[in-house]
Write a protein that holds these residues in place. Structure first.
Motif, PDB file in Angstrom:
ATOM      1  N   LYS A 101       4.881  -3.566 -26.260  1.00 16.88           N
ATOM      2  CA  LYS A 101       5.609  -3.866 -25.025  1.00 16.88           C
ATOM      3  C   LYS A 101       4.679  -4.506 -23.993  1.00 16.88           C
ATOM      4  N   GLU A 102       5.307  -5.081 -22.992  1.00 17.96           N
ATOM      5  CA  GLU A 102       4.664  -5.523 -21.758  1.00 17.96           C
ATOM      6  C   GLU A 102       5.566  -5.045 -20.631  1.00 17.96           C
ATOM      7  N   PHE A 103       5.025  -4.891 -19.416  1.00 14.60           N
ATOM      8  CA  PHE A 103       5.893  -4.369 -18.355  1.00 14.60           C
ATOM      9  C   PHE A 103       5.446  -4.802 -16.967  1.00 14.60           C
ATOM     10  N   TRP A 104       6.353  -4.565 -16.021  1.00 17.53           N
ATOM     11  CA  TRP A 104       6.119  -4.827 -14.591  1.00 17.53           C
ATOM     12  C   TRP A 104       6.414  -3.538 -13.837  1.00 17.53           C
ATOM     13  N   GLN A 105       5.570  -3.217 -12.850  1.00 17.06           N
ATOM     14  CA  GLN A 105       5.822  -2.015 -12.042  1.00 17.06           C
ATOM     15  C   GLN A 105       5.804  -2.350 -10.556  1.00 17.06           C
ATOM     16  N   ARG A 106       6.756  -1.743  -9.821  1.00 20.57           N
ATOM     17  CA  ARG A 106       6.748  -1.843  -8.367  1.00 20.57           C
ATOM     18  C   ARG A 106       6.807  -0.445  -7.782  1.00 20.57           C
ATOM     19  N   GLY A 107       6.223  -0.292  -6.606  1.00 20.96           N
ATOM     20  CA  GLY A 107       6.220   0.982  -5.909  1.00 20.96           C
ATOM     21  C   GLY A 107       6.810   0.844  -4.522  1.00 20.96           C
ATOM     22  N   GLN A 108       6.453   1.766  -3.648  1.00 13.79           N
ATOM     23  CA  GLN A 108       6.997   1.750  -2.286  1.00 13.79           C
ATOM     24  C   GLN A 108       6.576   0.496  -1.524  1.00 13.79           C
ATOM     25  N   ASP A 109       5.333   0.065  -1.717  1.00 12.98           N
ATOM     26  CA  ASP A 109       4.795  -1.055  -0.936  1.00 12.98           C
ATOM     27  C   ASP A 109       3.697  -1.748  -1.733  1.00 12.98           C
ATOM     28  N   ASP A 110       3.105  -2.761  -1.105  1.00 11.82           N
ATOM     29  CA  ASP A 110       2.004  -3.519  -1.724  1.00 11.82           C
ATOM     30  C   ASP A 110       2.395  -4.121  -3.070  1.00 11.82           C
ATOM     31  N   ASN A 111       3.638  -4.587  -3.170  1.00 14.64           N
ATOM     32  CA  ASN A 111       4.105  -5.199  -4.411  1.00 14.64           C
ATOM     33  C   ASN A 111       3.902  -6.712  -4.356  1.00 14.64           C
ATOM     34  N   PRO A 112       3.269  -7.307  -5.369  1.00 15.44           N
ATOM     35  CA  PRO A 112       3.106  -8.763  -5.371  1.00 15.44           C
ATOM     36  C   PRO A 112       4.457  -9.453  -5.485  1.00 15.44           C
ATOM     37  N   ALA A 113       4.640 -10.519  -4.726  1.00 12.55           N
ATOM     38  CA  ALA A 113       5.891 -11.282  -4.770  1.00 12.55           C
ATOM     39  C   ALA A 113       5.843 -12.278  -5.918  1.00 12.55           C
ATOM     40  N   VAL A 114       6.913 -12.305  -6.711  1.00 10.43           N
ATOM     41  CA  VAL A 114       7.002 -13.250  -7.830  1.00 10.43           C
ATOM     42  C   VAL A 114       7.555 -14.563  -7.286  1.00 10.43           C
ATOM     43  N   ASN A 115       6.682 -15.491  -7.003  1.00 11.66           N
ATOM     44  CA  ASN A 115       7.072 -16.724  -6.328  1.00 11.66           C
ATOM     45  C   ASN A 115       8.022 -17.570  -7.158  1.00 11.66           C
ATOM     46  N   GLU A 116       7.917 -17.466  -8.469  1.00  9.65           N
ATOM     47  CA  GLU A 116       8.753 -18.285  -9.349  1.00  9.65           C
ATOM     48  C   GLU A 116      10.207 -17.811  -9.389  1.00  9.65           C
ATOM     49  N   LEU A 117      10.449 -16.551  -9.017  1.00  5.94           N
ATOM     50  CA  LEU A 117      11.795 -15.962  -9.111  1.00  5.94           C
ATOM     51  C   LEU A 117      12.111 -15.199  -7.825  1.00  5.94           C
ATOM     52  N   PRO A 118      12.587 -15.885  -6.794  1.00  4.31           N
ATOM     53  CA  PRO A 118      12.816 -15.234  -5.507  1.00  4.31           C
ATOM     54  C   PRO A 118      13.724 -14.012  -5.575  1.00  4.31           C
ATOM     55  N   ARG A 119      14.721 -14.009  -6.441  1.00  2.00           N
ATOM     56  CA  ARG A 119      15.644 -12.869  -6.521  1.00  2.00           C
ATOM     57  C   ARG A 119      15.024 -11.656  -7.206  1.00  2.00           C
ATOM     58  N   HIS A 158       9.900  12.048  -0.639  1.00  5.80           N
ATOM     59  CA  HIS A 158      10.312  10.943   0.232  1.00  5.80           C
ATOM     60  C   HIS A 158       9.094  10.086   0.554  1.00  5.80           C
ATOM     61  N   GLN A 159       9.195   8.782   0.246  1.00  6.79           N
ATOM     62  CA  GLN A 159       8.077   7.848   0.386  1.00  6.79           C
ATOM     63  C   GLN A 159       6.899   8.273  -0.496  1.00  6.79           C
ATOM     64  N   GLY A 160       7.218   8.852  -1.648  1.00 10.37           N
ATOM     65  CA  GLY A 160       6.182   9.273  -2.590  1.00 10.37           C
ATOM     66  C   GLY A 160       5.710   8.129  -3.474  1.00 10.37           C
ATOM     67  N   ASN A 161       5.083   8.477  -4.594  1.00  5.95           N
ATOM     68  CA  ASN A 161       4.456   7.471  -5.462  1.00  5.95           C
ATOM     69  C   ASN A 161       5.349   7.034  -6.619  1.00  5.95           C
ATOM     70  N   SER A 162       6.654   7.015  -6.395  1.00  5.21           N
ATOM     71  CA  SER A 162       7.583   6.634  -7.459  1.00  5.21           C
ATOM     72  C   SER A 162       7.379   5.183  -7.897  1.00  5.21           C
ATOM     73  N   ILE A 163       7.729   4.930  -9.147  1.00  4.70           N
ATOM     74  CA  ILE A 163       7.510   3.622  -9.766  1.00  4.70           C
ATOM     75  C   ILE A 163       8.791   3.165 -10.468  1.00  4.70           C
ATOM     76  N   LEU A 164       9.168   1.904 -10.239  1.00  6.88           N
ATOM     77  CA  LEU A 164      10.212   1.260 -11.035  1.00  6.88           C
ATOM     78  C   LEU A 164       9.498   0.386 -12.064  1.00  6.88           C
ATOM     79  N   ARG A 165       9.798   0.605 -13.336  1.00  9.61           N
ATOM     80  CA  ARG A 165       9.137  -0.149 -14.400  1.00  9.61           C
ATOM     81  C   ARG A 165      10.165  -0.977 -15.165  1.00  9.61           C
ATOM     82  N   ALA A 166       9.942  -2.283 -15.228  1.00 12.27           N
ATOM     83  CA  ALA A 166      10.751  -3.171 -16.069  1.00 12.27           C
ATOM     84  C   ALA A 166       9.961  -3.432 -17.338  1.00 12.27           C
TER      85      ALA A 166
END
Length: 309
Positions: A101-119, A158-166
Motif C-alpha cells: 500500500k501507499e497512503f496519505w495522512q492529514r491531522g488537525q493542522d499543518d497539512n500540506p496542500a495538494v496544489n494539483e487537486l484543489p478539492r 477534542h483537538q487531539g492527534n487524530s488522523i485521517l488516512r487515505a
C-alpha cells in the motif's frame, strides 16, 4: 462451520437524538460488541453519499498522480503523520515484509496542500471534521457503558492527534514475484482509541474471531465500520477488545485492480494517561499494563511498524 460473531449495526441518531431508553440501549449494545469482538457498524454518522463519493474520487485522483508528484508530499521526519507515505514503508507489527500500500495522512493542522487537486484538501478536511464529531459521540456512549461521566473523553480527544488516512492498495501486476507473506495489510491491531472506517472500494477486510478463524467484515451501504484500538483496550484493562484484523489480497483474477480505503484513527492528546481505569481492575482481572501516556505509546508503536526510526 461459520463462526458466530457479534458485529451489530447501530444507528448513531439513537444516541445523539434518541430518547433516554434509546441512548441507554445504544450504549449497552456498543459496549457489548466492543467487549466481545471490538467491531460495530454505524448508520447515520453524519456523512451523506455525495460526500463519500467525492471523497473516494479525490483520493483516487491523488494516487493516480505521477510518482514524482506524490513524492513532493512525502515529508521526512514526520513518521508518516502528515502528507504522503510511499509504498514499502509501513508493515504490521512483527511482520517481516511491508504492506502492499501507499497512503496519505492529514491531522488537525499543518497539512500540506495538494496544489494539483484543489478539492482534495477541502473534501478530506470536511470528512475529518465530520468523523471527529461522530467519534466523539461514540466515545460518550462508551464512557456511559464504562460507568464514567459521559464527557470523560471530551477534553482528552477534542483537538487531539487524530488522523485521517487515505489508503491505496495498489495493483499487483506480478503476484508470483511477491514474498509468500506479502499482503495488502498484515494482521494487526490499531494503535488509537477507536477507528472509524468509511467503507472501501472493494472487499478484503477480515477480523480474527475468538475461535482463531478469519471473518469478513462488510458495511451496509454508506455505514461506517468502527473498531476498538489498543489505547482503549489498554485503558479498560482488556474489557474492550482491540481485535486483530487484516486486508487480504484479492482473488488472482482481481490482482491488477486497486483498492481504496479511508479510515479515521481517533487519537487523544499526547498527554492523556493510558493508566488502567481503577474500575476495570479486579481480583479476576488484575492490572495488565504499566502506566504510559498516549504520546509515548504512539511513539513506541510507530517505531514497531517501521514509520519511525
Amino acid at each position: 462451520m461459520t463462526p458466530t460473531i457479534n458485529i451489530p449495526r447501530l444507528d448513531l441518531l439513537h444516541y445523539t437524538q434518541g430518547t433516554t431508553d434509546q441512548r441507554h440501549q445504544f450504549s449497552k449494545e456498543i459496549g457489548k460488541a466492543f467487549n466481545e469482538t471490538g467491531f460495530v457498524t454505524i448508520a447515520n454518522h453524519g456523512m451523506d453519499k455525495a460526500l463519500i463519493d467525492e471523497l473516494y474520487a479525490v483520493v483516487e485522483a491523488f494516487f493516480a498522480l505521477p510518482e514524482v508528484t506524490k513524492l513532493k508530499y512525502e515529508i521526512p521526519g514526520l513518521a508518516g503523520q502528515r502528507g504522503y507515505t510511499s509504498r514499502g514503508k509501513e508493515k504490521a507489527k512483527d511482520a517481516t515484509v511491508p504492506d502492499l500500500k501507499e497512503f496519505w495522512q492529514r491531522g488537525q493542522d499543518d497539512n500540506p496542500a495538494v496544489n494539483e487537486l484543489p478539492r482534495f484538501d477541502e473534501i478530506t478536511g470536511e470528512v475529518y471534521r465530520r468523523l471527529e464529531s461522530a467519534g466523539r459521540e461514540l466515545l460518550k456512549a462508551i464512557a456511559v457503558y464504562l460507568d464514567l461521566p459521559e464527557d470523560y473523553f471530551e477534553g482528552k480527544v477534542h483537538q487531539g492527534n487524530s488522523i485521517l488516512r487515505a489508503i491505496h492498495y495498489f495493483p499487483i501486476d506480478e503476484p508470483d514475484s511477491l514474498p509468500d507473506d506479502a499482503v495488502r495489510a498484515g494482521a494487526h491491531e490499531d494503535i488509537n482509541l477507536i477507528t472509524l472506517l468509511i467503507g472501501a472500494s472493494a472487499d478484503g477486510l477480515e477480523v480474527l474471531t475468538r475461535e482463531g478463524t478469519w471473518y469478513p467484515v462488510k458495511a451496509h451501504g454508506e455505514d461506517i465500520v468502527v473498531n476498538v484500538g489498543d489505547m482503549l483496550q489498554r485503558l479498560t484493562n482488556n474489557k474492550l477488545k482491540s481485535t486483530t484484523h487484516r486486508v487480504v489480497n484479492p482473488p488472482r483474477e482481481q490482482m491488477k485492480t486497486s483498492r481504496y480505503s479511508v479510515p479515521f484513527f481517533l487519537h487523544p492528546k499526547a498527554d492523556m494517561s493510558l493508566a488502567v481505569l481503577e474500575s476495570c481492575i479486579g481480583a479476576d482481572n488484575p492490572k495488565a499494563y504499566t502506566d504510559i501516556t498516549a504520546g509515548d505509546y504512539l511513539d513506541e508503536r510507530l517505531r514497531a511498524i517501521g514509520l519511525k526510526m
